[in-house]
Design a protein around this motif. Sequence first.
Motif, short mmCIF file in Angstrom:
data_model
loop_
_atom_site.label_atom_id
_atom_site.label_comp_id
_atom_site.label_asym_id
_atom_site.label_seq_id
_atom_site.Cartn_x
_atom_site.Cartn_y
_atom_site.Cartn_z
N ILE A 64 0.84 -1.20 0.00
CA ILE A 64 0.00 0.00 0.00
C ILE A 64 0.88 1.25 0.00
O ILE A 64 0.63 2.19 -0.75
N GLU A 65 1.91 1.24 0.84
CA GLU A 65 2.83 2.39 0.89
C GLU A 65 3.54 2.58 -0.44
O GLU A 65 3.64 3.70 -0.95
N LEU A 66 4.02 1.48 -1.01
CA LEU A 66 4.74 1.58 -2.28
C LEU A 66 3.80 2.04 -3.41
O LEU A 66 4.19 2.85 -4.25
N LYS A 67 2.57 1.51 -3.43
CA LYS A 67 1.61 1.93 -4.46
C LYS A 67 1.30 3.41 -4.33
O LYS A 67 1.19 4.12 -5.34
N ALA A 68 1.17 3.90 -3.10
CA ALA A 68 0.90 5.33 -2.89
C ALA A 68 2.09 6.15 -3.40
O ALA A 68 1.90 7.17 -4.08
N ILE A 98 10.38 6.12 -10.39
CA ILE A 98 9.22 5.26 -10.65
C ILE A 98 9.66 3.82 -10.85
O ILE A 98 9.08 2.88 -10.29
N ASN A 99 10.70 3.63 -11.64
CA ASN A 99 11.21 2.27 -11.88
C ASN A 99 11.76 1.64 -10.61
O ASN A 99 11.60 0.43 -10.39
N ALA A 103 10.48 -1.79 -8.96
CA ALA A 103 11.42 -2.86 -8.64
C ALA A 103 11.27 -3.28 -7.17
O ALA A 103 11.31 -4.47 -6.85
N SER A 104 11.08 -2.31 -6.29
CA SER A 104 10.86 -2.63 -4.87
C SER A 104 9.59 -3.44 -4.68
O SER A 104 9.55 -4.36 -3.85
N ALA A 110 8.31 -11.10 -4.41
CA ALA A 110 9.14 -12.30 -4.45
C ALA A 110 9.56 -12.71 -3.03
O ALA A 110 9.51 -13.89 -2.68
N ASN A 111 9.96 -11.75 -2.22
CA ASN A 111 10.34 -12.05 -0.84
C ASN A 111 9.15 -12.59 -0.05
O ASN A 111 9.31 -13.52 0.75
#
Length: 152
Positions: A64-68, A98-99, A103-104, A110-111
């Motif tokens: 959610i944080e990364l999407k924001a 953005i990339n 990637a994160s 995956a993690n």
Amino acid sequence: MKTKFLLTLIAILAIGLFTSSFAQMERMKMRDKMHKKMEEKLNLTDSQKSKIEELRINHQKKMIELKADLEKKEVELKALRNSEKLNRNDLLKLTKEINDIRASMATGRANHQMDIYDLLDNNQKKLWREMKPEFGMKDRKQMKMHRHRDID
């Protein structure tokens, strides 16, 4: 005349919001259904279920944080492209940011999968590997297609 136009505009916006919310709810139901099927087939213990749920919640918070962050950067990019001050360095910097976020997100997914995999015993791991194409890729491609339709 203005009232009719305003009512039409409000109706269109309401339908758009409802459709988007409905599609998101359907994706969530499909994901939950997939998780339940996997849990059943893997015959998870209560302890494993509990740990996996904790991992899911933590993963969802991070996503959610990364999407924001991603959405904010995409808005910045759109503003930059419409700006009189558009220049190569700023455009490349935002594109890289953005990339990096994307990637994160991919690394986080995956993690998360590996964290769950590590909780399984050898028999469950074998079943997981056999089920992954059935549950993972096909459903992910379908979900991704639906997500892109929602954006368009």
